[in-house]
Design a protein around this motif. Sequence first.
Motif, PDB file in Angstrom:
ATOM      1  N   ARG A  87     -42.771  30.001  -3.550  1.00 23.19           N
ATOM      2  CA  ARG A  87     -44.029  31.040  -3.407  1.00 23.19           C
ATOM      3  C   ARG A  87     -44.084  31.665  -4.771  1.00 23.19           C
ATOM      4  O   ARG A  87     -44.240  31.050  -5.762  1.00 23.19           O
ATOM      5  CB  ARG A  87     -43.774  32.131  -2.286  1.00 23.19           C
ATOM      6  CG  ARG A  87     -43.580  31.387  -0.906  1.00 23.19           C
ATOM      7  CD  ARG A  87     -43.456  32.122   0.157  1.00 23.19           C
ATOM      8  NE  ARG A  87     -44.786  33.040   0.305  1.00 23.19           N
ATOM      9  CZ  ARG A  87     -45.634  32.724   1.140  1.00 23.19           C
ATOM     10  NH1 ARG A  87     -45.826  31.643   1.430  1.00 23.19           N
ATOM     11  NH2 ARG A  87     -46.723  33.587   0.998  1.00 23.19           N
ATOM     12  N   PHE A  88     -44.258  33.194  -4.740  1.00 21.69           N
ATOM     13  CA  PHE A  88     -44.516  33.730  -5.818  1.00 21.69           C
ATOM     14  C   PHE A  88     -43.328  33.713  -7.182  1.00 21.69           C
ATOM     15  O   PHE A  88     -43.663  33.737  -8.112  1.00 21.69           O
ATOM     16  CB  PHE A  88     -44.642  35.292  -5.702  1.00 21.69           C
ATOM     17  CG  PHE A  88     -46.030  35.352  -5.038  1.00 21.69           C
ATOM     18  CD1 PHE A  88     -47.397  35.427  -5.560  1.00 21.69           C
ATOM     19  CD2 PHE A  88     -46.031  35.748  -3.697  1.00 21.69           C
ATOM     20  CE1 PHE A  88     -48.397  35.615  -4.995  1.00 21.69           C
ATOM     21  CE2 PHE A  88     -47.210  35.852  -2.763  1.00 21.69           C
ATOM     22  CZ  PHE A  88     -48.341  35.758  -3.549  1.00 21.69           C
ATOM     23  N   PHE A 198     -46.340  27.236  -2.082  1.00 19.44           N
ATOM     24  CA  PHE A 198     -46.904  27.998  -1.023  1.00 19.44           C
ATOM     25  C   PHE A 198     -47.191  27.328   0.379  1.00 19.44           C
ATOM     26  O   PHE A 198     -47.071  27.761   1.469  1.00 19.44           O
ATOM     27  CB  PHE A 198     -48.314  28.498  -1.380  1.00 19.44           C
ATOM     28  CG  PHE A 198     -47.904  29.545  -2.427  1.00 19.44           C
ATOM     29  CD1 PHE A 198     -47.551  31.140  -1.892  1.00 19.44           C
ATOM     30  CD2 PHE A 198     -48.009  29.316  -3.587  1.00 19.44           C
ATOM     31  CE1 PHE A 198     -47.596  32.002  -2.855  1.00 19.44           C
ATOM     32  CE2 PHE A 198     -47.868  30.670  -4.484  1.00 19.44           C
ATOM     33  CZ  PHE A 198     -47.665  31.752  -3.996  1.00 19.44           C
ATOM     34  N   TYR A 199     -47.473  25.798   0.211  1.00 18.06           N
ATOM     35  CA  TYR A 199     -47.931  25.139   1.517  1.00 18.06           C
ATOM     36  C   TYR A 199     -47.217  24.008   2.003  1.00 18.06           C
ATOM     37  O   TYR A 199     -47.045  23.780   3.218  1.00 18.06           O
ATOM     38  CB  TYR A 199     -49.472  24.800   1.351  1.00 18.06           C
ATOM     39  CG  TYR A 199     -50.480  25.546   0.945  1.00 18.06           C
ATOM     40  CD1 TYR A 199     -50.813  26.695   1.757  1.00 18.06           C
ATOM     41  CD2 TYR A 199     -50.919  25.582  -0.402  1.00 18.06           C
ATOM     42  CE1 TYR A 199     -51.589  27.572   1.472  1.00 18.06           C
ATOM     43  CE2 TYR A 199     -51.818  26.788  -0.577  1.00 18.06           C
ATOM     44  CZ  TYR A 199     -52.056  27.877   0.204  1.00 18.06           C
ATOM     45  OH  TYR A 199     -52.908  28.750   0.086  1.00 18.06           O
TER      46      TYR A 199
END
Length: 200
Positions: A87-88, A198-199
């Motif tokens: 993620r981030f 993210f996915y």
Amino acid sequence: MTLAINKIINSLLEIILFSLLPFLFWYFSARKQERFTDWIGLKKIKGAKKTALAIIIVTTFYLLISLILLNSLKNIENATTEFQGLRFAALPAIFIYAVFNTSFPEEILFRGFILKRLANKLGFAKANFIQGLLFGILHGVMFFPLVGNLKSILIILLTSLIALSMGYVNEKSSDGSIIPSWIIHAFSNFIAGLYAAFYI
């Protein structure tokens, strides 16, 4: 942060590796005629409006193809696998990967060196076809043992088509600058990295 540092180191190594042959070729054949950066097309874009439209069209096509391919390779290790689920935290590494680790060195080699040098000998159409095919093979051949012949050939064909489009934008819309294809390539790789982070 370790991932970002690794990407910086990998980027420097790839840029040096992918630039070495073009640099040596330029040094022994063209250094008295023009600067290395101009010779490989690392120069200002001409025809900005026309080029901007071409960049948007090719980037959209590239993104669609990339996301389709990534989705079909969900459980197969690929260039963005290391960003999976981060993620981030992965954003700095994804940015470095997209802009400097893959797109910049590949643009120097394929559109900056191979296409331009072959175009001088064979003309643009043949040279663009060859650089596109080589680009596709580089991106597809590693998948043969992982996904089989049909999917691998499809990857080669689609990435070759993208490379042909990028070569056309550079040479026919941008007066030989490789910056448009660098933008297209980097943006598409950035989105692919985000997709993984993210996915997946």
